[in-house]
Design a protein around this motif. Structure first.
Motif, PDB file in Angstrom:
ATOM      1  N   GLY A  46      98.415  56.701  27.904  1.00 40.75           N
ATOM      2  CA  GLY A  46      97.694  58.025  28.712  1.00 40.75           C
ATOM      3  C   GLY A  46      97.826  57.193  30.131  1.00 40.75           C
ATOM      4  O   GLY A  46      96.816  58.361  31.132  1.00 40.75           O
ATOM      5  N   ILE A  47      98.077  55.934  30.278  1.00 45.91           N
ATOM      6  CA  ILE A  47      98.039  55.307  31.558  1.00 45.91           C
ATOM      7  C   ILE A  47      99.049  55.662  32.121  1.00 45.91           C
ATOM      8  O   ILE A  47     100.421  55.166  31.174  1.00 45.91           O
ATOM      9  CB  ILE A  47      97.208  53.445  31.203  1.00 45.91           C
ATOM     10  CG1 ILE A  47      96.068  53.783  30.826  1.00 45.91           C
ATOM     11  CG2 ILE A  47      97.778  53.142  32.802  1.00 45.91           C
ATOM     12  CD1 ILE A  47      95.368  52.453  30.429  1.00 45.91           C
ATOM     13  N   SER A  48      99.659  55.682  33.148  1.00 49.15           N
ATOM     14  CA  SER A  48     100.760  55.997  33.843  1.00 49.15           C
ATOM     15  C   SER A  48     100.719  56.120  35.590  1.00 49.15           C
ATOM     16  O   SER A  48      99.203  56.318  35.774  1.00 49.15           O
ATOM     17  CB  SER A  48     101.345  57.097  33.955  1.00 49.15           C
ATOM     18  OG  SER A  48     100.898  58.009  34.146  1.00 49.15           O
ATOM     19  N   TYR A  49     101.554  56.187  36.780  1.00 48.99           N
ATOM     20  CA  TYR A  49     101.241  55.219  37.543  1.00 48.99           C
ATOM     21  C   TYR A  49     102.991  55.924  38.556  1.00 48.99           C
ATOM     22  O   TYR A  49     103.310  55.501  37.674  1.00 48.99           O
ATOM     23  CB  TYR A  49     101.321  53.589  38.150  1.00 48.99           C
ATOM     24  CG  TYR A  49     100.901  52.830  36.823  1.00 48.99           C
ATOM     25  CD1 TYR A  49      99.541  53.395  37.372  1.00 48.99           C
ATOM     26  CD2 TYR A  49     101.233  51.988  36.717  1.00 48.99           C
ATOM     27  CE1 TYR A  49      98.028  52.420  36.430  1.00 48.99           C
ATOM     28  CE2 TYR A  49     100.048  50.913  35.449  1.00 48.99           C
ATOM     29  CZ  TYR A  49      98.803  51.723  35.554  1.00 48.99           C
ATOM     30  OH  TYR A  49      97.366  50.352  34.706  1.00 48.99           O
ATOM     31  N   LYS A  50     102.596  57.442  39.226  1.00 52.33           N
ATOM     32  CA  LYS A  50     104.058  57.660  39.617  1.00 52.33           C
ATOM     33  C   LYS A  50     103.844  57.503  41.196  1.00 52.33           C
ATOM     34  O   LYS A  50     102.655  57.395  41.761  1.00 52.33           O
ATOM     35  CB  LYS A  50     103.123  59.182  39.919  1.00 52.33           C
ATOM     36  CG  LYS A  50     104.143  60.017  39.975  1.00 52.33           C
ATOM     37  CD  LYS A  50     104.473  62.127  40.328  1.00 52.33           C
ATOM     38  CE  LYS A  50     105.749  62.518  41.116  1.00 52.33           C
ATOM     39  NZ  LYS A  50     105.111  63.752  40.426  1.00 52.33           N
TER      40      LYS A  50
END
Length: 167
Positions: A46-50
């Motif tokens: 559930g964790i992401s960095y764009k």
């Protein structure tokens, strides 16, 4: 997002959640471990960095936060364990931690370079901004209209000067 805007999506490594996975495996015979493994996997996915040319979007579960690159004051790489670490982004009002990244030192340096480039772009954009007219919008059109009336002889010199003074 414009066609020429670059973006990269980073996700945390499973190594950032090593101890959760470890205890989940150990506790599997008690059935609590299965729940712990599932919860840890769901948290990790559930964790992401764009990261784009102008902002960083942090997605943590159902919460999404945007940070403009121009607002970032400092990007510091945190402690490393199991070959992964975190990057802390500090703005004037908040601090956000990007966890579980491989090679956090290089990522923090890249973010700082991107911040510098964004600040230069904003400064260049301000300098390239056309200077403001000393006339109100549309006043030049009215002046041309008055000049046309005066040239056609529909108004005399005194009326032309009076109307021109009003503009």
């Amino acid at each position: 997002m414009s066609n020429n805007e670059k973006s990269i999506i980073l996700t945390p490594s499973w190594k950032a959640f090593f101890w959760r996975y470890f205890f989940g495996v150990i506790l599997t015979p008690v059935l609590i471990g299965i729940y712990l493994l599932w919860k840890t996997w769901k948290t990790q996915k559930g964790i992401s960095y764009k990261i784009t040319d102008r902002k960083i979007t942090v997605v943590d579960g159902h919460i999404s936060q945007n940070i403009d690159l121009a607002d970032i004051r400092q990007a510091v790489s945190g402690e490393k364990s199991f070959g992964v670490g975190s990057v802390v982004l500090k703005t004037s009002g908040r601090k956000i931690e990007l966890i579980g990244l491989k090679n956090p030192e290089a990522i923090s340096k890249s973010i700082e370079k991107a911040v510098e480039a964004e600040l230069k772009r904003i400064e260049a954009e301000k300098e390239a901004k056309p200077r403001e007219s000393e006339y109100d919008p549309g006043s030049m059109d009215r002046l041309e209209y008055l000049t046309g009336l005066w040239q056609q002889g529909l108004i005399d010199d005194q009326d032309f000067r009076a109307e021109k003074e009003k503009l």
